[in-house]
Write an enzyme that holds these catalytic residues in place. Structure first.
Site, PDB file in Angstrom:
ATOM      1  N   TRP A 162      49.740  40.924  40.525  1.00 33.87           N
ATOM      2  CA  TRP A 162      49.274  42.204  39.983  1.00 33.87           C
ATOM      3  C   TRP A 162      50.333  42.852  39.117  1.00 33.87           C
ATOM      4  O   TRP A 162      50.032  43.402  38.060  1.00 33.87           O
ATOM      5  CB  TRP A 162      48.822  43.135  41.107  1.00 33.87           C
ATOM      6  CG  TRP A 162      47.686  42.550  41.883  1.00 33.87           C
ATOM      7  CD1 TRP A 162      47.691  42.188  43.200  1.00 33.87           C
ATOM      8  CD2 TRP A 162      46.372  42.225  41.382  1.00 33.87           C
ATOM      9  NE1 TRP A 162      46.470  41.662  43.548  1.00 33.87           N
ATOM     10  CE2 TRP A 162      45.641  41.665  42.471  1.00 33.87           C
ATOM     11  CE3 TRP A 162      45.750  42.349  40.141  1.00 33.87           C
ATOM     12  CZ2 TRP A 162      44.321  41.238  42.334  1.00 33.87           C
ATOM     13  CZ3 TRP A 162      44.427  41.917  40.012  1.00 33.87           C
ATOM     14  CH2 TRP A 162      43.738  41.372  41.099  1.00 33.87           C
ATOM     15  N   LYS A 168      40.820  48.374  48.802  1.00 34.04           N
ATOM     16  CA  LYS A 168      41.659  47.722  49.802  1.00 34.04           C
ATOM     17  C   LYS A 168      41.799  48.620  51.042  1.00 34.04           C
ATOM     18  O   LYS A 168      41.534  48.204  52.148  1.00 34.04           O
ATOM     19  CB  LYS A 168      43.050  47.391  49.239  1.00 34.04           C
ATOM     20  CG  LYS A 168      43.086  46.642  47.905  1.00 34.04           C
ATOM     21  CD  LYS A 168      42.551  45.253  47.976  1.00 34.04           C
ATOM     22  CE  LYS A 168      42.649  44.372  46.740  1.00 34.04           C
ATOM     23  NZ  LYS A 168      43.209  44.824  45.509  1.00 34.04           N
ATOM     24  N   ASP A 200      51.735  51.211  41.600  1.00 35.74           N
ATOM     25  CA  ASP A 200      50.440  50.646  41.967  1.00 35.74           C
ATOM     26  C   ASP A 200      50.407  50.553  43.494  1.00 35.74           C
ATOM     27  O   ASP A 200      51.084  49.725  44.089  1.00 35.74           O
ATOM     28  CB  ASP A 200      50.288  49.260  41.327  1.00 35.74           C
ATOM     29  CG  ASP A 200      48.979  48.557  41.707  1.00 35.74           C
ATOM     30  OD1 ASP A 200      48.214  49.110  42.524  1.00 35.74           O
ATOM     31  OD2 ASP A 200      48.729  47.456  41.186  1.00 35.74           O
TER      32      ASP A 200
HETATM   33  C1  LIG Z   1      43.432  44.282  44.055  1.00 37.30           C
HETATM   34  C2  LIG Z   1      44.619  44.811  43.324  1.00 37.30           C
HETATM   35  C3  LIG Z   1      44.577  45.166  41.965  1.00 37.30           C
HETATM   36  C4  LIG Z   1      43.341  44.970  41.121  1.00 37.30           C
HETATM   37  O1  LIG Z   1      42.382  45.886  41.456  1.00 37.30           O
HETATM   38  P1  LIG Z   1      40.981  45.970  40.694  1.00 37.30           P
HETATM   39  O2  LIG Z   1      40.441  47.257  41.209  1.00 37.30           O
HETATM   40  O3  LIG Z   1      40.206  44.766  41.100  1.00 37.30           O
HETATM   41  O4  LIG Z   1      41.239  45.990  39.228  1.00 37.30           O
HETATM   42  C5  LIG Z   1      45.712  45.680  41.396  1.00 37.30           C
HETATM   43  N1  LIG Z   1      46.834  45.844  42.097  1.00 37.30           N
HETATM   44  C6  LIG Z   1      46.920  45.512  43.391  1.00 37.30           C
HETATM   45  C7  LIG Z   1      48.206  45.719  44.129  1.00 37.30           C
HETATM   46  C8  LIG Z   1      45.818  44.980  44.052  1.00 37.30           C
HETATM   47  O5  LIG Z   1      45.891  44.653  45.341  1.00 37.30           O
END
Ligand SMILES: *Cc1c(COP(=O)(O)O)cnc(C)c1O
Length: 371
Positions: free
Chosen positions: A116, A207, A183
């Site tokens: 990511w 998540k 993030d």
């Molecule tokens: C799942 C995830 C993403 C991507 O998320 P989307 O909503 O599918 O674009 C980005 N960063 C992290 C740390 C993730 O776990």
């Protein structure tokens, strides 16, 4: 050998509990799911579904107000921060962030800690100079890399607090002389958090906070309006902040379920209490990985994630058999990501410790039988 369908039947027959270790979309509290299902049928007893009322109606405006206020309380941020619920996933933030706060002539520092993070780096390069100041790529991302210093004239430092795929996590956020952009998609609200230490926090909901379909963005307002480019309205944080995330029709259902989940979190005792629970769950599982002769963890001990626990069988020939044992116990979603292999047990906020114990028991039984 039983097929997946046979397992399904067996499970239904015994009405066995399913232990959901999915990495994402991930487990939600049972009571949140029940309440969300009810709101789809009849929202707050108004005789209409949540799915068929105006986002500007009083009952939905109340949802927006409550979810924003829950976020502000959990993070401890005031009016100097904007709170938004956007669509497009965390992946849209990979480019929306530099578009809004990285000038064409400017520079941004990124730490590369996994899939990511590297996607975020790739997108930021479309908007300005990106310097990767630390990376653990060479070691298949098995730790959180340290960095020496941040170059001058850097607009912000971007990190990924929890690396969902590899299973590493920052346990101490770096001291940063420039705004810290983070993030937090896979560990948001899993531990105490002081939002004021960050310039921008973002997290896809699916998540640890709700269903897929909305992304939380919390940004310090004084970072905005400094870049020299035209930003389309839908991608401009200022537009969304001014309109309370209602510049266009917001993803009403995911936002509502986020509100329910954050309400649940508050009821559970907030971040301090959930952190204790998350620590207990993670120690239970890591202790088993470390003491069981058949298994090994993939991440350096001090950087191990409390949310996504990645581990291998030392003898990968046993993978299939172990996987079958877990299925029989009602365990779902622990197959490791293809870039790591082995197993990944995601133990987000809503995962009860009893489910972690079921996995630990299966691991223990497996090693007893193999010994
Ligand atoms: C799942 C995830 C993403 C991507 O998320 P989307 O909503 O599918 O674009 C980005 N960063 C992290 C740390 C993730 O776990």
């Amino acid at each position: 050998m039983p097929t997946d369908i046979q397992y399904e039947i067996e499970r239904n027959h015994k009405s066995m509990k399913v232990h959901n270790f999915s990495a994402g979309p991930g487990i939600l509290p049972q009571e949140v799911i029940a309440e969300a299902a009810e709101a789809v049928k009849d929202f707050n007893g108004i005789g209409l579904s949540l799915l068929e009322i105006s986002h500007r109606s009083a009952p939905f405006m109340a949802v927006m107000d409550e979810v924003e206020s829950l976020v502000r309380k959990l993070m401890g941020v005031g009016d100097d921060y904007g709170v938004m619920f956007l669509s497009g996933g965390a992946s849209t933030q990979f480019f929306m962030i530099p578009m809004n706060i990285l000038d064409t002539s400017g520079k941004a520092a990124y730490v590369d800690t996994g899939v990511w993070a590297s996607k975020a780096i790739k997108e930021a390069k479309n908007f300005g100079n990106v310097e990767v100041i630390a990376s653990s790529k060479e070691d298949n991302y098995n730790h959180i890399p340290k960095f020496e210093n941040i170059p001058g004239d850097t607009s912000y430092l971007h990190i990924t607090s929890n690396n969902t795929i590899y299973g590493s996590q920052y346990h101490h956020f770096p001291e940063s002389p420039v705004p810290l952009v983070c993030d937090m998609s896979s560990d948001i609200f899993s531990r105490p958090l002081d939002g004021n230490k960050f310039g921008l926090i973002y997290a896809g909901a699916q998540k640890n906070m709700g269903p897929a379909g909305t992304t939380l963005v919390v940004v310090k307002k004084d970072l905005l309006g400094k870049v020299n480019r035209n930003i389309p309205s839908m991608l401009d944080y200022r537009v969304h902040i001014e309109n309370g995330s209602m510049y266009n029709t917001p993803p009403v259902f995911p936002i509502y379920v986020c509100m329910l989940t954050l309400r649940w979190l508050k009821k559970m005792g907030g971040l301090t209490e959930i952190y204790k629970l998350n620590q207990a769950k993670a120690s239970l599982l890591y202790d088993e990985i470390d003491s069981n002769p058949l298994f090994v963890g993939t991440i350096k001990t001090e950087d191990r994630s409390m949310m996504n626990v990645c581990f291998l069988l030392k003898d990968s020939n046993q993978d299939k058999e172990f996987m079958e044992e877990t299925k029989k116990a009602g365990i779902d979603g622990i197959k490791g990501h293809r870039s790591v292999g082995g197993f990944r047990a995601s133990i987000y906020n809503a995962m009860p410790i009893e489910s972690v114990q079921v996995l630990v028991d299966v691991m223990r039984d497996f090693s007893t039988r193999k010994a």
